[in-house]
Design a protein around this motif. Structure first.
Motif, PDB file in Angstrom:
ATOM      1  N   THR A 138       0.819  -1.211   0.000  1.00  0.00           N
ATOM      2  CA  THR A 138       0.000   0.000   0.000  1.00  0.00           C
ATOM      3  C   THR A 138       0.853   1.261   0.000  1.00  0.00           C
ATOM      4  O   THR A 138       0.621   2.172  -0.794  1.00  0.00           O
ATOM      5  CB  THR A 138      -0.944   0.003   1.220  1.00  0.00           C
ATOM      6  N   ALA A 139       1.836   1.336   0.879  1.00  0.00           N
ATOM      7  CA  ALA A 139       2.646   2.555   0.992  1.00  0.00           C
ATOM      8  C   ALA A 139       3.370   2.863  -0.316  1.00  0.00           C
ATOM      9  O   ALA A 139       3.345   3.997  -0.797  1.00  0.00           O
ATOM     10  CB  ALA A 139       3.645   2.409   2.131  1.00  0.00           C
ATOM     11  N   THR A 140       4.004   1.868  -0.902  1.00  0.00           N
ATOM     12  CA  THR A 140       4.733   2.092  -2.157  1.00  0.00           C
ATOM     13  C   THR A 140       3.784   2.538  -3.256  1.00  0.00           C
ATOM     14  O   THR A 140       4.070   3.481  -3.992  1.00  0.00           O
ATOM     15  CB  THR A 140       5.465   0.804  -2.567  1.00  0.00           C
ATOM     16  N   ARG A 141       2.653   1.863  -3.369  1.00  0.00           N
ATOM     17  CA  ARG A 141       1.685   2.213  -4.410  1.00  0.00           C
ATOM     18  C   ARG A 141       1.188   3.645  -4.235  1.00  0.00           C
ATOM     19  O   ARG A 141       1.113   4.415  -5.198  1.00  0.00           O
ATOM     20  CB  ARG A 141       0.508   1.234  -4.347  1.00  0.00           C
ATOM     21  N   ARG A 142       0.857   4.016  -3.015  1.00  0.00           N
ATOM     22  CA  ARG A 142       0.309   5.351  -2.787  1.00  0.00           C
ATOM     23  C   ARG A 142       1.362   6.443  -2.936  1.00  0.00           C
ATOM     24  O   ARG A 142       1.084   7.516  -3.484  1.00  0.00           O
ATOM     25  CB  ARG A 142      -0.339   5.407  -1.400  1.00  0.00           C
ATOM     26  N   LEU A 143       2.583   6.194  -2.479  1.00  0.00           N
ATOM     27  CA  LEU A 143       3.637   7.191  -2.651  1.00  0.00           C
ATOM     28  C   LEU A 143       3.924   7.424  -4.133  1.00  0.00           C
ATOM     29  O   LEU A 143       4.128   8.561  -4.565  1.00  0.00           O
ATOM     30  CB  LEU A 143       4.902   6.751  -1.914  1.00  0.00           C
ATOM     31  N   ARG A 144       3.919   6.361  -4.909  1.00  0.00           N
ATOM     32  CA  ARG A 144       4.135   6.521  -6.351  1.00  0.00           C
ATOM     33  C   ARG A 144       2.964   7.249  -7.005  1.00  0.00           C
ATOM     34  O   ARG A 144       3.153   8.023  -7.938  1.00  0.00           O
ATOM     35  CB  ARG A 144       4.364   5.158  -6.998  1.00  0.00           C
ATOM     36  N   ALA A 145       1.761   7.017  -6.503  1.00  0.00           N
ATOM     37  CA  ALA A 145       0.591   7.729  -7.032  1.00  0.00           C
ATOM     38  C   ALA A 145       0.711   9.223  -6.777  1.00  0.00           C
ATOM     39  O   ALA A 145       0.385  10.046  -7.641  1.00  0.00           O
ATOM     40  CB  ALA A 145      -0.689   7.179  -6.403  1.00  0.00           C
ATOM     41  N   VAL A 146       1.187   9.600  -5.594  1.00  0.00           N
ATOM     42  CA  VAL A 146       1.390  11.022  -5.282  1.00  0.00           C
ATOM     43  C   VAL A 146       2.441  11.613  -6.217  1.00  0.00           C
ATOM     44  O   VAL A 146       2.259  12.696  -6.782  1.00  0.00           O
ATOM     45  CB  VAL A 146       1.808  11.217  -3.811  1.00  0.00           C
ATOM     46  N   GLU A 147       3.551  10.906  -6.382  1.00  0.00           N
ATOM     47  CA  GLU A 147       4.629  11.393  -7.255  1.00  0.00           C
ATOM     48  C   GLU A 147       4.132  11.608  -8.681  1.00  0.00           C
ATOM     49  O   GLU A 147       4.424  12.630  -9.309  1.00  0.00           O
ATOM     50  CB  GLU A 147       5.794  10.414  -7.244  1.00  0.00           C
ATOM     51  N   ARG A 148       3.376  10.635  -9.200  1.00  0.00           N
ATOM     52  CA  ARG A 148       2.873  10.760 -10.577  1.00  0.00           C
ATOM     53  C   ARG A 148       1.897  11.923 -10.701  1.00  0.00           C
ATOM     54  O   ARG A 148       1.962  12.712 -11.649  1.00  0.00           O
ATOM     55  CB  ARG A 148       2.193   9.457 -11.017  1.00  0.00           C
ATOM     56  N   ALA A 149       0.962  12.015  -9.749  1.00  0.00           N
ATOM     57  CA  ALA A 149      -0.076  13.036  -9.831  1.00  0.00           C
ATOM     58  C   ALA A 149       0.500  14.437  -9.719  1.00  0.00           C
ATOM     59  O   ALA A 149       0.098  15.345 -10.455  1.00  0.00           O
ATOM     60  CB  ALA A 149      -1.119  12.805  -8.742  1.00  0.00           C
ATOM     61  N   THR A 150       1.455  14.627  -8.808  1.00  0.00           N
ATOM     62  CA  THR A 150       2.022  15.967  -8.645  1.00  0.00           C
ATOM     63  C   THR A 150       2.985  16.309  -9.782  1.00  0.00           C
ATOM     64  O   THR A 150       3.011  17.446 -10.248  1.00  0.00           O
ATOM     65  CB  THR A 150       2.711  16.105  -7.279  1.00  0.00           C
ATOM     66  N   ALA A 151       3.760  15.331 -10.247  1.00  0.00           N
ATOM     67  CA  ALA A 151       4.683  15.593 -11.357  1.00  0.00           C
ATOM     68  C   ALA A 151       3.926  16.023 -12.608  1.00  0.00           C
ATOM     69  O   ALA A 151       4.380  16.886 -13.364  1.00  0.00           O
ATOM     70  CB  ALA A 151       5.531  14.363 -11.645  1.00  0.00           C
ATOM     71  N   ALA A 152       2.757  15.429 -12.814  1.00  0.00           N
ATOM     72  CA  ALA A 152       1.961  15.763 -13.998  1.00  0.00           C
ATOM     73  C   ALA A 152       1.462  17.203 -13.969  1.00  0.00           C
ATOM     74  O   ALA A 152       1.155  17.775 -15.008  1.00  0.00           O
ATOM     75  CB  ALA A 152       0.782  14.802 -14.120  1.00  0.00           C
ATOM     76  N   ARG A 153       1.348  17.786 -12.780  1.00  0.00           N
ATOM     77  CA  ARG A 153       0.817  19.141 -12.652  1.00  0.00           C
ATOM     78  C   ARG A 153       1.870  20.205 -12.360  1.00  0.00           C
ATOM     79  O   ARG A 153       1.555  21.388 -12.301  1.00  0.00           O
ATOM     80  CB  ARG A 153      -0.235  19.145 -11.532  1.00  0.00           C
ATOM     81  N   THR A 154       3.119  19.796 -12.173  1.00  0.00           N
ATOM     82  CA  THR A 154       4.166  20.772 -11.879  1.00  0.00           C
ATOM     83  C   THR A 154       4.343  21.722 -13.063  1.00  0.00           C
ATOM     84  O   THR A 154       4.499  21.259 -14.199  1.00  0.00           O
ATOM     85  CB  THR A 154       5.496  20.058 -11.578  1.00  0.00           C
ATOM     86  N   PRO A 155       4.311  23.024 -12.819  1.00  0.00           N
ATOM     87  CA  PRO A 155       4.459  23.973 -13.934  1.00  0.00           C
ATOM     88  C   PRO A 155       5.791  23.799 -14.657  1.00  0.00           C
ATOM     89  O   PRO A 155       6.799  23.418 -14.052  1.00  0.00           O
ATOM     90  CB  PRO A 155       4.401  25.347 -13.237  1.00  0.00           C
ATOM     91  N   ARG A 156       5.774  24.069 -15.949  1.00  0.00           N
ATOM     92  CA  ARG A 156       6.996  23.913 -16.749  1.00  0.00           C
ATOM     93  C   ARG A 156       7.871  25.154 -16.696  1.00  0.00           C
ATOM     94  O   ARG A 156       9.029  25.112 -17.092  1.00  0.00           O
ATOM     95  CB  ARG A 156       6.614  23.575 -18.191  1.00  0.00           C
ATOM     96  N   LEU A 157       7.317  26.288 -16.220  1.00  0.00           N
ATOM     97  CA  LEU A 157       8.121  27.493 -16.070  1.00  0.00           C
ATOM     98  C   LEU A 157       9.075  27.348 -14.882  1.00  0.00           C
ATOM     99  O   LEU A 157       8.765  26.645 -13.924  1.00  0.00           O
ATOM    100  CB  LEU A 157       7.209  28.703 -15.823  1.00  0.00           C
ATOM    101  N   PRO A 158      10.232  28.015 -14.924  1.00  0.00           N
ATOM    102  CA  PRO A 158      11.120  27.977 -13.749  1.00  0.00           C
ATOM    103  C   PRO A 158      10.389  28.533 -12.524  1.00  0.00           C
ATOM    104  O   PRO A 158       9.642  29.506 -12.616  1.00  0.00           O
ATOM    105  CB  PRO A 158      12.276  28.890 -14.154  1.00  0.00           C
ATOM    106  N   HIS A 159      10.595  27.907 -11.369  1.00  0.00           N
ATOM    107  CA  HIS A 159       9.930  28.354 -10.144  1.00  0.00           C
ATOM    108  C   HIS A 159      10.638  27.778  -8.929  1.00  0.00           C
ATOM    109  O   HIS A 159      11.496  26.899  -9.051  1.00  0.00           O
ATOM    110  CB  HIS A 159       8.455  27.928 -10.138  1.00  0.00           C
ATOM    111  N   LEU A 160      10.255  28.273  -7.760  1.00  0.00           N
ATOM    112  CA  LEU A 160      10.710  27.709  -6.496  1.00  0.00           C
ATOM    113  C   LEU A 160       9.558  26.878  -5.948  1.00  0.00           C
ATOM    114  O   LEU A 160       8.469  27.397  -5.716  1.00  0.00           O
ATOM    115  CB  LEU A 160      11.096  28.828  -5.521  1.00  0.00           C
TER     116      LEU A 160
END
Length: 199
Positions: A102-124
């Motif tokens: 469960t932990a591995t699956r959910r942590l990877r789900a968070v990584e995928r979901a947030t990476a998909a929405r991270t802006p492509r412009l430079p930012h902090l």
């Protein structure tokens, strides 16, 4: 009234103390509690995760601590500069094993979901922020955000984050952030994350 809480960059020789602080402060955070649902194993898993990531963050001056009047760390935040990126052609499911704990699956789900929405412009990117449970509501979050905003100004970068709870969203709104697109709804009844942006 002036708050006695201050903020500063953590130093590399504070590594062990920062790992301890993170393990305690993040233990009941919404995403952590969902991704690591077994409280008996959560502390060890958190420490393992932070041990792997904090050394590089400390060396890059990416970790900011909130300190109480006695100069003791009570909160922590991690701010990582993100360069401009192009569209990814990586398949988010590529290479996933058919069964995961469960932990591995959910942590990877968070990584995928947030990476998909991270802006492509430079930012902090405010990767994570937490305050010790007994110190919440006293101004530590305010101090951490103000320090992050100051760092973004020095770097000439806008700010991005994913807020994991309504109270957090309200705090960020008070500091000039606004919603950045639709919320991220995690699977398996996970928390909803609200991407936020500040120029």
């Amino acid at each position: 009234m002036t708050s006695a809480i201050t903020a500063r960059a953590a130093t590399a020789d504070e590594y062990d103390a920062v790992v301890d602080l993170c393990a305690t402060a993040f233990a009941d955070e919404a995403v952590t509690a969902w991704a690591l649902p077994d409280p008996a194993r959560r502390d060890a898993r958190l420490r393992e995760s932070f041990r792997d990531s904090l050394r590089a963050a400390l060396e890059a001056d990416a970790v900011i601590l909130a300190l109480d009047a006695a100069d003791s760390p009570i909160g922590v935040s991690i701010w990582v500069p993100v360069p401009e990126t192009g569209p990814s052609d990586e398949d988010p499911e590529d290479g996933e094993p058919p069964a995961q704990e469960t932990a591995t699956r959910r942590l990877r789900a968070v990584e995928r979901a947030t990476a998909a929405r991270t802006p492509r412009l430079p930012h902090l990117h405010l990767v994570s922020m937490a305050v010790l449970p007994e110190q919440r509501g006293r101004g530590a979050g305010h101090a951490l955000i103000e320090a992050g905003i100051a760092r973004a100004r020095e770097l000439g970068l806008p700010l991005y984050l994913e807020a994991s709870a309504p109270a957090n969203r309200a705090l960020y709104l008070r500091h000039g952030f606004s919603a950045h697109g639709e919320p991220i709804r995690l699977t398996e009844n996970g928390p909803t994350l609200q991407p936020m942006w500040r120029n």
